[in-house]
Design a protein around this motif. Structure first.
Motif, PDB file in Angstrom:
ATOM      1  N   TYR A  88      59.312  29.863  32.597  1.00 54.40           N
ATOM      2  CA  TYR A  88      59.105  29.438  33.982  1.00 54.40           C
ATOM      3  C   TYR A  88      58.245  30.439  34.739  1.00 54.40           C
ATOM      4  O   TYR A  88      57.464  30.054  35.620  1.00 54.40           O
ATOM      5  CB  TYR A  88      60.456  29.212  34.670  1.00 54.40           C
ATOM      6  CG  TYR A  88      61.195  28.021  34.092  1.00 54.40           C
ATOM      7  CD1 TYR A  88      60.598  26.767  34.043  1.00 54.40           C
ATOM      8  CD2 TYR A  88      62.474  28.160  33.566  1.00 54.40           C
ATOM      9  CE1 TYR A  88      61.261  25.675  33.495  1.00 54.40           C
ATOM     10  CE2 TYR A  88      63.147  27.079  33.024  1.00 54.40           C
ATOM     11  CZ  TYR A  88      62.533  25.839  32.984  1.00 54.40           C
ATOM     12  OH  TYR A  88      63.175  24.750  32.444  1.00 54.40           O
ATOM     13  N   THR A 118      56.653  16.909  26.727  1.00 53.72           N
ATOM     14  CA  THR A 118      57.098  16.319  27.996  1.00 53.72           C
ATOM     15  C   THR A 118      57.862  15.022  27.769  1.00 53.72           C
ATOM     16  O   THR A 118      58.662  14.615  28.611  1.00 53.72           O
ATOM     17  CB  THR A 118      55.917  16.032  28.934  1.00 53.72           C
ATOM     18  OG1 THR A 118      55.049  15.071  28.321  1.00 53.72           O
ATOM     19  CG2 THR A 118      55.135  17.308  29.262  1.00 53.72           C
ATOM     20  N   GLN A 134      61.048  12.895  29.563  1.00 50.84           N
ATOM     21  CA  GLN A 134      62.405  13.441  29.595  1.00 50.84           C
ATOM     22  C   GLN A 134      62.479  14.645  28.659  1.00 50.84           C
ATOM     23  O   GLN A 134      63.120  14.601  27.607  1.00 50.84           O
ATOM     24  CB  GLN A 134      63.420  12.366  29.193  1.00 50.84           C
ATOM     25  CG  GLN A 134      63.441  11.181  30.138  1.00 50.84           C
ATOM     26  CD  GLN A 134      64.438  10.112  29.723  1.00 50.84           C
ATOM     27  OE1 GLN A 134      65.159  10.252  28.740  1.00 50.84           O
ATOM     28  NE2 GLN A 134      64.493   9.047  30.486  1.00 50.84           N
ATOM     29  N   PRO A 135      61.780  15.737  29.013  1.00 56.16           N
ATOM     30  CA  PRO A 135      61.750  16.906  28.125  1.00 56.16           C
ATOM     31  C   PRO A 135      63.142  17.474  27.888  1.00 56.16           C
ATOM     32  O   PRO A 135      64.009  17.426  28.769  1.00 56.16           O
ATOM     33  CB  PRO A 135      60.861  17.898  28.883  1.00 56.16           C
ATOM     34  CG  PRO A 135      60.884  17.444  30.310  1.00 56.16           C
ATOM     35  CD  PRO A 135      61.043  15.962  30.266  1.00 56.16           C
ATOM     36  N   ARG A 141      59.771  21.175  29.911  1.00 55.57           N
ATOM     37  CA  ARG A 141      60.005  21.048  31.347  1.00 55.57           C
ATOM     38  C   ARG A 141      58.980  21.852  32.149  1.00 55.57           C
ATOM     39  O   ARG A 141      58.522  21.402  33.207  1.00 55.57           O
ATOM     40  CB  ARG A 141      61.432  21.481  31.683  1.00 55.57           C
ATOM     41  CG  ARG A 141      62.478  20.436  31.316  1.00 55.57           C
ATOM     42  CD  ARG A 141      63.839  20.773  31.874  1.00 55.57           C
ATOM     43  NE  ARG A 141      64.524  21.791  31.072  1.00 55.57           N
ATOM     44  CZ  ARG A 141      65.290  21.518  30.019  1.00 55.57           C
ATOM     45  NH1 ARG A 141      65.457  20.264  29.621  1.00 55.57           N
ATOM     46  NH2 ARG A 141      65.896  22.484  29.363  1.00 55.57           N
ATOM     47  N   SER A 142      58.625  23.034  31.660  1.00 56.56           N
ATOM     48  CA  SER A 142      57.651  23.862  32.390  1.00 56.56           C
ATOM     49  C   SER A 142      56.291  23.168  32.461  1.00 56.56           C
ATOM     50  O   SER A 142      55.609  23.215  33.491  1.00 56.56           O
ATOM     51  CB  SER A 142      57.519  25.239  31.737  1.00 56.56           C
ATOM     52  OG  SER A 142      56.856  25.185  30.484  1.00 56.56           O
ATOM     53  N   MET A 145      56.527  20.276  34.921  1.00 61.42           N
ATOM     54  CA  MET A 145      56.524  20.773  36.302  1.00 61.42           C
ATOM     55  C   MET A 145      55.098  20.961  36.813  1.00 61.42           C
ATOM     56  O   MET A 145      54.776  20.576  37.941  1.00 61.42           O
ATOM     57  CB  MET A 145      57.284  22.102  36.384  1.00 61.42           C
ATOM     58  CG  MET A 145      58.781  21.955  36.310  1.00 61.42           C
ATOM     59  SD  MET A 145      59.591  23.590  36.355  1.00 61.42           S
ATOM     60  CE  MET A 145      61.297  23.099  36.132  1.00 61.42           C
TER      61      MET A 145
END
Length: 325
Positions: A88, A118, A134-135, A141-142, A145
């Motif tokens: 992150y 992703t 729906q990672p 997720r990063s 984002m």
């Protein structure tokens, strides 16, 4: 001029090699995972971090940058689970710094390297861009984002972007001069070839009970030079105002099992692999295969390299470099 962030890495270096044919290029790379030996002499190199606003500001103040291509991300799924802060921080927080800095200097065109991670574990055989995201790990997720941030920045600040979601990048430049050299290595094809070169005792196969013809999981492979061509097509479309603020999958549209990849590596090398079967890894989907119909229709991109050509190019590079290990 085009700023390529992460241009000393595997995919970034192949992109730069193609891009310098038509554009002046500035590379920003901190060499944490990239390699100085992969730098292209025709490009300007600045050593630094994408989260360093001073280094970024100096680049934008010194060079007439008209677009940014972003390749600088940590990308190991397992590591992202063990150390999500790192992912992150670098993949999201540092990317926010570079986006803010480029907008401050009125540079509004960006090509962003994303990932099939992703999509998480999709419930379809062939994945297109309309599939839900729906990672299942911090890496995926990063990346998602930043895709969402790009969309928000487009609405608020007039940022123009194209997102390219890779499936499995593989192979080496046809010249044999640059190739895939990760430390640690986690990708299947180089792991197999390193084993065949005697650098690893065996090749591990994680799971033999998947719903496939040989029980091993299925993936989609695309040559790194084909990826580079897609980036250039995307850049040209973005700069000419033909396409913007959209997402494209980059894959071959074909799936191959782990055992099929090992078989072909054996055929190309003339050597026999020692296969060790292990338990499934948590979160590994049974099948990930891309639909690339959208990018073909809108940008005219088609992958040119066959799987055998991908492996032959990688084998050429690994034999020449001894795996560099």
């Amino acid at each position: 001029m085009i700023l390529v962030i992460g241009g000393a890495g595997y995919i970034g270096s192949h992109l730069v090699r193609e891009l310098v044919e038509t554009e002046q290029v500035v590379i920003l790379d901190n060499l944490s995972t990239g390699h100085e030996k992969l730098l292209i002499k025709d490009a300007i190199f600045v050593k630094g971090d994408l989260g360093d606003s001073k280094v970024l500001g100096d680049i934008f103040n010194t060079y007439p940058i008209k677009a940014v291509m972003h390749f600088a991300a940590n990308s190991l799924v397992g590591e992202s689970i063990k150390d999500p802060y790192k992912y992150y921080q670098n993949n999201v927080a540092s990317a926010l710094t570079f986006l803010h800095t480029m907008l401050k200097h009125d540079v509004k065109n960006v090509i962003f390297s994303s990932t099939a991670a992703t999509y998480g574990i999709p419930n379809v055989d062939i994945i297109d861009e309309a599939c839900s995201n729906q990672p299942i790990n911090p890496y995926g997720r990063s990346k998602l984002m930043i895709e969402q941030i790009l969309e928000d920045f487009s609405i608020a600040y007039g940022l123009n972007y194209i997102v390219l979601r890779y499936f499995n990048a593989a192979g080496a430049h046809i010249s044999g001069e640059i190739g895939e050299d990760h430390i640690p290595e986690t990708h299947l094809i180089p792991l197999i070839l390193e084993h065949l070169l005697g650098l690893r005792d065996s090749i591990s196969i994680f799971g033999s009970d998947y719903d496939s013809k040989d029980g091993t999981c299925i993936r989609d492979y695309v040559h790194v030079t084909d990826l580079a061509r897609a980036h250039i097509l995307a850049l040209n479309a973005l700069m000419r105002g033909k396409k913007k603020n959209t997402v494209y999958n980059l894959g071959s549209g074909k799936g191959y099992s782990v055992n099929e990849i090992i078989d072909l590596c054996e055929s190309v090398s003339g050597l026999k692999a020692t296969r060790i079967y292990a338990d499934r890894r948590p979160g590994d989907p049974a099948k990930l295969v891309a639909s690339y119909k959208k990018v073909k229709s809108e940008l005219g991109w088609d992958p040119k390299f066959t799987l055998e050509e991908i492996i032959r190019s990688a084998w050429k590079w690994h034999r020449k470099n001894g795996g560099n290990k």
